[in-house]
Scaffold this motif. Structure first.
Motif, PDB file in Angstrom:
ATOM      1  N   VAL A   6      -6.226   2.742  -7.200  1.00 23.08           N
ATOM      2  CA  VAL A   6      -6.822   1.435  -6.910  1.00 23.08           C
ATOM      3  C   VAL A   6      -8.301   1.608  -6.572  1.00 23.08           C
ATOM      4  N   LEU A   7      -8.613   2.627  -5.793  1.00 22.68           N
ATOM      5  CA  LEU A   7     -10.016   2.897  -5.461  1.00 22.68           C
ATOM      6  C   LEU A   7     -10.833   3.201  -6.711  1.00 22.68           C
ATOM      7  N   ARG A  64       0.835  -1.212   0.000  1.00 26.80           N
ATOM      8  CA  ARG A  64       0.000   0.000   0.000  1.00 26.80           C
ATOM      9  C   ARG A  64       0.864   1.255   0.000  1.00 26.80           C
ATOM     10  N   HIS A  65       0.406   2.233  -0.783  1.00 22.93           N
ATOM     11  CA  HIS A  65       1.131   3.510  -0.854  1.00 22.93           C
ATOM     12  C   HIS A  65       0.108   4.614  -1.115  1.00 22.93           C
ATOM     13  N   ASP A  66       0.292   5.736  -0.472  1.00 24.47           N
ATOM     14  CA  ASP A  66      -0.654   6.850  -0.589  1.00 24.47           C
ATOM     15  C   ASP A  66      -0.842   7.341  -2.019  1.00 24.47           C
ATOM     16  N   MET A  67       0.181   7.222  -2.849  1.00 22.57           N
ATOM     17  CA  MET A  67       0.057   7.670  -4.236  1.00 22.57           C
ATOM     18  C   MET A  67      -0.695   6.654  -5.107  1.00 22.57           C
TER      19      MET A  67
END
Length: 169
Positions: free
Chosen positions: A22-23, A14-17
């Motif tokens: 993905v959402l 998981r990565h904030d960017m």
């Protein structure tokens, strides 16, 4: 092991960017929407009409079987069972097994795989695999839910393929 895989994804991938993408991608797969639209487009083009109709039938049949299994098994979502897992995005309220997003994606992908040659068949499989992985990334399905979704889609698409002449395709 299912839980350990999800926690590993949460901690290492998981990565904030990446998360907003993905959402967005997983939202396109809600209720099989992007796959149904793609199959419908194929169904209206004369050259791909048979492929489109078979993909739509595979999507509908496999999706129905997946929903029946989901109702029978009634497996809770992993974010409700695994204490350290944080689900991302809107939280589904349905049961977890099998993954409906995965069923829909692969139900269409398996038909296209049978009927295409070259890069198109690989592209659709990669897109289906990304849809399946998105469910793990977001923490809303166990890996076994996704695997079961692939199996349901495979058998559903095989059923549609086997009986295609009986339904006039």
């Amino acid at each position: 092991m299912d839980g350990a895989i999800l926690l590993w994804i949460q901690e290492n991938i998981r990565h904030d960017m990446v998360t907003p993408w993905v959402l967005l991608y997983t939202s396109l797969g809600s209720f099989g929407a992007v796959w149904a639209v793609g199959a419908a487009v194929l169904a209206v083009v004369p050259r791909t009409r048979q492929m489109g109709w078979l993909a739509l039938l595979s999507l509908l049949f496999s999706g129905l079987v997946g929903e029946v299994i989901k109702f029978i098994v009634r497996r809770p979502r992993p974010f409700l069972q695994i204490e350290d897992l944080t689900a991302l995005g809107s939280l589904p309220h349905s049961f977890s097994f099998p993954s409906g997003h995965t069923v829909c994606a692969f139900a269409v992908a398996f038909i296209i795989w049978r009927m295409c040659r070259g890069w198109q068949r690989w592209l659709v499989m990669i897109l289906a695999a990304l849809m399946a992985f998105s469910r793990l990334y977001l923490g809303v399905h166990y890996p076994s839910d996704v695997l079961a979704g692939v199996v349901v889609a495979f058998w559903g698409s095989c059923f549609v393929w086997r009986y295609r002449s009986k339904i006039g395709l």
